[in-house]
Design a protein around this motif. Structure first.
Motif, PDB file in Angstrom:
ATOM      1  N   THR A 634       2.674 -12.270  77.933  1.00 11.25           N
ATOM      2  CA  THR A 634       2.989 -11.230  77.789  1.00 11.25           C
ATOM      3  C   THR A 634       2.069 -10.546  76.743  1.00 11.25           C
ATOM      4  O   THR A 634       1.725  -9.398  76.759  1.00 11.25           O
ATOM      5  CB  THR A 634       4.224 -10.675  76.989  1.00 11.25           C
ATOM      6  OG1 THR A 634       4.352 -11.159  75.893  1.00 11.25           O
ATOM      7  CG2 THR A 634       5.474 -11.208  78.138  1.00 11.25           C
ATOM      8  N   GLY A 635       1.216 -11.094  75.906  1.00  9.66           N
ATOM      9  CA  GLY A 635       0.126 -10.832  75.165  1.00  9.66           C
ATOM     10  C   GLY A 635       0.657 -10.469  73.795  1.00  9.66           C
ATOM     11  O   GLY A 635       0.153 -10.085  72.842  1.00  9.66           O
ATOM     12  N   GLU A 636       1.899 -10.575  73.610  1.00 10.11           N
ATOM     13  CA  GLU A 636       2.701 -10.413  72.236  1.00 10.11           C
ATOM     14  C   GLU A 636       2.186 -11.082  71.162  1.00 10.11           C
ATOM     15  O   GLU A 636       1.952 -12.213  71.324  1.00 10.11           O
ATOM     16  CB  GLU A 636       4.028 -10.498  72.326  1.00 10.11           C
ATOM     17  CG  GLU A 636       4.932  -9.250  73.101  1.00 10.11           C
ATOM     18  CD  GLU A 636       6.278  -9.739  73.561  1.00 10.11           C
ATOM     19  OE1 GLU A 636       7.228  -8.928  72.953  1.00 10.11           O
ATOM     20  OE2 GLU A 636       6.531 -10.624  74.232  1.00 10.11           O
ATOM     21  N   ALA A 753      -0.280  -5.862  72.571  1.00 11.71           N
ATOM     22  CA  ALA A 753       0.201  -6.804  73.628  1.00 11.71           C
ATOM     23  C   ALA A 753      -1.010  -6.695  75.032  1.00 11.71           C
ATOM     24  O   ALA A 753      -1.219  -7.629  75.417  1.00 11.71           O
ATOM     25  CB  ALA A 753       1.439  -6.825  74.244  1.00 11.71           C
ATOM     26  N   GLU A 754      -1.203  -5.457  75.498  1.00 12.47           N
ATOM     27  CA  GLU A 754      -1.793  -5.335  76.552  1.00 12.47           C
ATOM     28  C   GLU A 754      -3.417  -5.693  76.289  1.00 12.47           C
ATOM     29  O   GLU A 754      -3.943  -6.445  76.979  1.00 12.47           O
ATOM     30  CB  GLU A 754      -2.148  -3.889  76.926  1.00 12.47           C
ATOM     31  CG  GLU A 754      -1.083  -3.117  77.357  1.00 12.47           C
ATOM     32  CD  GLU A 754      -0.213  -2.317  76.405  1.00 12.47           C
ATOM     33  OE1 GLU A 754      -0.171  -2.996  75.204  1.00 12.47           O
ATOM     34  OE2 GLU A 754       0.184  -1.221  76.569  1.00 12.47           O
ATOM     35  N   TYR A 757      -3.473  -9.589  76.198  1.00  8.14           N
ATOM     36  CA  TYR A 757      -3.078  -9.953  77.339  1.00  8.14           C
ATOM     37  C   TYR A 757      -4.298  -9.889  78.362  1.00  8.14           C
ATOM     38  O   TYR A 757      -4.873 -10.837  79.069  1.00  8.14           O
ATOM     39  CB  TYR A 757      -1.910  -9.252  78.092  1.00  8.14           C
ATOM     40  CG  TYR A 757      -1.760 -10.110  79.535  1.00  8.14           C
ATOM     41  CD1 TYR A 757      -1.192 -11.038  79.887  1.00  8.14           C
ATOM     42  CD2 TYR A 757      -2.379  -9.200  80.742  1.00  8.14           C
ATOM     43  CE1 TYR A 757      -1.144 -11.565  80.989  1.00  8.14           C
ATOM     44  CE2 TYR A 757      -2.242  -9.629  82.054  1.00  8.14           C
ATOM     45  CZ  TYR A 757      -1.603 -10.812  81.980  1.00  8.14           C
ATOM     46  OH  TYR A 757      -1.457 -11.288  83.466  1.00  8.14           O
ATOM     47  N   MET A 758      -5.185  -8.674  78.367  1.00  9.97           N
ATOM     48  CA  MET A 758      -6.225  -8.454  79.152  1.00  9.97           C
ATOM     49  C   MET A 758      -7.471  -9.452  78.747  1.00  9.97           C
ATOM     50  O   MET A 758      -8.288  -9.912  79.541  1.00  9.97           O
ATOM     51  CB  MET A 758      -6.766  -7.135  79.379  1.00  9.97           C
ATOM     52  CG  MET A 758      -5.796  -6.063  79.874  1.00  9.97           C
ATOM     53  SD  MET A 758      -5.503  -6.711  81.453  1.00  9.97           S
ATOM     54  CE  MET A 758      -4.093  -5.594  81.883  1.00  9.97           C
TER      55      MET A 758
END
Lengths: 770, 295
Positions: A634-636, A753-754, A757-758
């Motif tokens: 999730t990138g958290e 998080a985005e 994640y990216m």
């Protein structure tokens, strides 16, 4: 002087009981009989010409007592700490959504709001300037007539190009930093009153009552002596109340109506109209030799200062000063631009330009260490400044330097020592752990070329206690407790015998701002000076009363005595007088013992020609370490633990330092991971805490603070300052930990998080949108 | 922010409330805990504020609308029951643990102490925490009006973001669902921007019933904050049905949840992130509902 008893002790805040019981009254809590509610009409457009303002309908509303426009500003219609380019009330154009166009005072909040809605303003919208780099182009619409580049600084030393040619490693990257909100609990708020002689008192949370007094007086065209500003206690400031907020509005409305007037900004209004941290785009090119010696740094900073100057110029100057961090850097080419746009307002904010460049630099440092295959901490230690070194801007580091000491302490902290072990045990298979480190130095005081002084008063009260006055307001940082501790040890009494008077332009002397990590050092030195004079005054009274020679008077705790008393005299037992008895004796002779102390900051051996406010002579140092866990699905990012290792010089109150450190870590963590005031086309999209996300207590990591004391001989008891540094390196410590965990480099904060994640997906070679 | 003049009425019976709501239709709005309505009143009409509103109808004094009860396998939650009460309630913790989890994740302690389940449903926020849980439970809601009451499926109360299908005069009085049998496990997983006081960016509620052999007898999967209308994802549920779930099955079901979201919403700027993130959330929720904590 005796061994300090209060300085260095873990003393509870002197305002703690009043704060936790709710007894303490902040300025926005004050009410007066007959008080009116004031309100501010803000602009309806981010950039527009004002064609017409019609207040007649608002004035006709029952309960509306005054409606003011630019025509009602008796003095200078402008304010600003450096240049007064911000209109008190706009007249020709508006430059951001927070611009003030009119003021109202009414018998209730509701009537005031109704009056605001009844004011008719005709605007002619102008193109919105919202990209600072575009704003720098000649072809761009102008926010101010003289162009959008408010300030430009360029400093060169050595030969960066030669260094880049010879270097073993050169890394070059572009970094982006967000528009952080101060998010103080008390919004910009206060009350103004006027007495029958026309004297005005403004009760308003702020960071510098004397400069407020000057700016209010200038706008009102009044003698500053007729204006009193009270600004302690302030419910949080962090730099966001350094500039004028609502003080002039309050004073204008009190002057017009002759009645007490109160303004309390809503959170939304505060978010739109108030200060923010400058978003910066930073291009940084850094070089090192094969042995790990840093050779050169080339930096270009473009800062979005929004609609008005405030402290934008000095912030960019300090970004330049701090852009080489706590390292020796023989070749530098540093350039900064401070640019006007229609994006709100940016100015002072805890860290003052360092947060942005230290994030960039400390990422570069990790990249270089990785390229060279060197340990990140060793690489930092090798290049860290030592006392006697020449710093990047060419000045000599003659004051105490704690860079190596804080790095040494970091090398021994648990999460650093056990980092491989901790990394090997994530809480789930799809999670990865990493440990990051970062360090910085932070200038204390205002720097070369600015008046930087302090003054304190001490009065022996009839009950034997001392009233100690320092103007630097209590903004939550705990300076009044530190002042009381230093005063107690300087006078030889207990902290309970000190009554602090703070942040009041009538009852204190001008000691400057509660900013720039300066108030403990400034106030402390002034208190030491005033206390020495008070002891002399007490000794004089005692000598006379005891019939003893002046040189035989010795100080005990809370009392004085004559070492050898003449036979038969004095009548008092053992020749001892308490401070209360001294006060009585003085009073009986018609005297009040009151002394003043003053102090002027020392400055660096050389400045930077053409600019002011840099460099500094005295710096605090800090190394911070973070353990994070990244959810790769999730990138958290979760910050599990943080270690904060400040060098504040002498820790006057270790509890206070720990509190600053913990608050700073969480603020720097919000900056690293979640905070950003989003402004699109001049409109704030995150005007409340439901959309502007800051960490909660549940998000805060376990924080350990290890204090390293590199005593500063010029400081009171060896103290420097610590208010700002604590929130700075934690940001790159977290982003470097994300790299340690996953291999991705964060160059754009917040690392949401985005974004994480990216970046993970890009690293895995998957195209976006797969 | 513009203040407004609003009338405030406090009916003591459902009849009084319905009569008033019928009379004033779109000019009146029910208020209970106020955690959504009061925030919306602060907003300007052009930014989603409640325009045209003249009356607030405070139903919090109407007796019988609060509390949790259970009879012959059916759980009833009164509309005025707060999130805090639901999160702590033993009937819910046993018979619908995912709803207790969802209520415990709402806002802050202050919001949970005031906000009600009825308000959470009728406000119809796409990010509401209780809604995916109630959808996964196939809950029904009861609406009361002058002519009596009617029960509808929870999914039928929504007309769109922040729009419910209640008629003028109708008041939500309670929500009903079957208590989960011991053969069922459930989970609610939420992705917010921080650990507390977080509005869901994505969430997923899952209920799975298995037989003695570990085969899935029944699966309900309801994602939150990502579909145009709250719903179960039956195509993902079918992947699990009849199987003893292994990693490949769970992965396939989770992927199907995310792909179904994209089919229903189309590709948006946020899809690049939301699709894999929802897949991760759904996977976590399914495993938890299978009794495996993958956190």
């Amino acid at each position: 002087m005796d061994e300090p008893r209060w300085v260095g002790a873990r003393v509870s805040r002197i305002d703690a009981a009043d704060k936790v019981t709710g007894r303490l009254k902040f300025m926005s809590d004050l009410s007066f009989p007959g008080m009116l509610w004031g309100a501010v009409l803000r602009s309806a457009h981010p950039h527009a010409l004002i064609k017409k303002i019609d207040t007649s309908k608002a004035e006709a509303i029952d309960g509306v007592v005054a409606v003011l426009t630019h025509k009602d500003v008796p003095g200078l219609n402008g304010f600003g700490i450096v240049v007064p380019d911000q209109p008190v009330l706009c007249f020709d154009k508006v430059r951001y959504m927070g611009d003030a166009v009119a003021l109202v005072a009414a018998t209730s909040k509701e009537k005031a709001s109704e009056a605001l809605r009844a004011i008719e303003v005709e605007y002619e919208p102008l193109p919105v300037v919202d990209d600072p780099e575009e704003a720098m182009l000649e072809s761009s619409p102008k926010v101010h007539a003289d162009g959008n580049i408010h300030h430009h600084i360029k400093v060169e030393r050595g030969d960066v190009d030669a260094a880049f040619r010879e270097a073993a490693v050169v890394v070059e990257n572009t970094y982006y930093t967000p528009r952080q909100m101060h998010a103080f609990m008390e919004t910009e708020s206060g009350v103004a009153t006027m007495d029958e002689d026309g004297n005005i008192t403004v009760w308003c949370g702020s960071q510098h009552p004397f400069r407020d007094q000057l700016q209010i007086a200038r706008a009102l065209g009044m003698n500053p002596r007729k204006i009193q500003v009270v600004s302690t206690p302030t419910g949080g400031a962090f730099g966001g109340k350094d500039e004028i907020t609502v003080q002039i509005y309050l004073a204008l409305l009190a002057l017009r109506t002759g009645r007490p007037v109160k303004i309390v900004l809503s959170r939304e209004e505060s978010a739109v109209a108030g200060m923010k941290r400058h978003p910066m785009k930073i291009r940084m090119k850094t070089a090192a030799a094969a042995d790990g010696t840093l050779l050169a740094n080339e930096v270009r900073v473009v800062a979005d200062t929004g609609a008005y100057a405030s402290l934008g110029g000095p912030v960019v100057n300090l970004a330049i000063e701090h852009s080489c961090g706590a390292y020796r850097m023989p070749n530098v080419k540093l350039e900064g631009f401070c640019v006007y746009t229609n994006n709100g307002l940016a100015g002072a904010f805890r860290g003052f330009g360092a947060n942005q460049v230290i994030f960039a630099l400390e990422t570069q440092i990790d990249m270089i260490a990785e390229r060279l295959g060197m340990d990140r901490l060793e690489f930092r230690r090798k290049n860290a400044l030592r006392q006697g070194d020449v710093a990047a801007l060419g000045h000599t580091m003659t004051a105490s330097v704690g860079a190596v000491a804080t790095l040494d302490a970091a090398s021994k902290c648990e999460i650093w020592v056990r980092r491989e072990e901790l990394k090997a045990r994530p809480s789930a298979p799809h999670k990865k752990r990493g440990v990051g480190i970062a360090t910085e130095l932070h200038g204390c005081g205002l720097g070369v070329g600015l008046p930087d002084y302090g003054a304190a008063t001490i009065e022996l009260l009839p009950d034997g206690r001392f009233a100690v006055g320092v103007s630097c307001p209590e903004i939550g940082q705990g300076n009044t407790t530190a002042f009381a501790q230093m005063a107690a040890d300087s006078l030889g009494c207990s902290v309970e015998d000190i009554v602090m008077v703070s942040g009041d332009s009538r009852y204190t002397l001008d000691s400057g701002t509660s900013t720039a990590s300066r108030s403990v050092y400034t106030g402390g030195n002034a208190i030491r000076c005033a206390a020495a004079r008070m002891r002399e005054a007490i000794a004089d009274v005692a000598a006379e009363a005891l019939g003893a020679p002046r040189e035989e008077i010795a100080f005990g705790r809370g009392s004085v005595e004559a070492r050898s008393c003449p036979a038969g005299e004095p009548t008092r037992s053992a020749g001892r007088l308490s401070f209360r008895e001294i006060a009585c004796i003085a009073e009986s002779k018609g005297r009040r013992l009151k002394t003043e102390g003053d102090f002027i900051w020392p400055v660096a051996d050389r400045g930077v020609e053409g600019y002011f406010g840099l460099p500094h002579l005295i710096y605090s140092y800090i190394t911070q370490v973070a353990l994070v866990e990244v959810n790769t699905l999730t990138g958290e990012v979760e910050v599990l633990r943080a270690v904060s290792i400040p060098d504040p010089g002498k820790a006057i109150n270790p509890v206070g330092i720990e509190a600053q450190s913990e608050g700073g870590v969480v603020m720097g963590m919000g900056y690293a991971l979640m905070e950003d005031t989003v402004i699109e086309q001049g409109i704030t999209k995150t005007p409340n805490f439901s959309t502007y996300i800051i960490p909660t207590s549940v998000d805060a990591p376990e924080i350990e603070t290890i204090i390293v004391e590199e005593l500063e001989p010029s400081g009171p008891f060896g103290a420097k300052g610590i208010g700002e540094a604590v929130c700075v390196p934690i940001t790159p410590a977290i982003t470097n930990a994300i790299h340690d965990a996953t291999g991705i480099w964060i160059t754009h904060i917040p690392a949401t998080a985005e974004r994480v994640y990216m970046a993970l997906r890009k690293q895995a070679g998957e195209p976006a949108g797969a | 922010m513009s203040p407004r003049k609003l009338g405030y009425v406090v009916p003591e019976t459902l009849r009084e409330a319905s009569e008033f709501l019928r009379e004033h239709a779109e000019h009146a709005r029910v208020i209970a805990g106020g955690t959504d309505v009061l925030v919306q009143l602060r907003r300007r009409p052009e930014r989603g504020g409640a325009d045209g509103l003249r009356w607030l109808v405070d139903i919090s004094r109407i007796p019988g609308l609060a509390g949790v009860s259970s009879a012959s396998g059916t759980i009833r939650i009164g509309a005025l029951t707060t999130h805090e009460e639901i999160a702590r309630n033993p009937i819910i913790r046993k018979g619908a643990p995912l709803l207790a989890e969802a209520c415990a994740s709402v806002g802050s302690p202050q919001i949970r102490a005031r906000g009600t389940i009825g308000g959470n449903i009728m406000n119809a926020s796409p990010a509401a925490d209780t809604i995916p849980a109630l959808v996964a439970l196939s809950a029904r809601v009861r609406l009361s009006d002058l002519g009596g009451t009617r029960d509808i499926l929870i999914t039928d109360i929504f007309e769109g973001p922040y729009r419910n299908s209640a008629q003028p005069g109708e008041v939500l009085v309670g929500v009903y669902f079957d208590a989960l049998p011991p053969t069922c496990r459930s989970a609610f997983v939420k992705l917010g921007r921080r650990e507390a006081l977080a509005i869901a960016r994505l969430s997923c509620a899952v209920v799975i019933e298995r037989d003695g052999a570990g085969r899935v007898v029944r699966a309900a999967i309801a994602p939150g904050a990502c579909l145009p209308m709250p719903a179960q994802v039956s195509s993902a549920e079918e992947i699990l049905a009849g199987k003893v779930p292994d990693e490949a099955t769970v992965d396939a079901a989770a992927r199907e949840v995310a792909e179904e979201m994209v089919r229903r919403t189309g590709v948006r700027w946020s899809t690049d992130y939301k699709k894999p993130a929802l897949e991760a959330i759904a996977r976590r929720a399914i495993w938890r509902a299978l009794g495996v904590n993958v956190e």
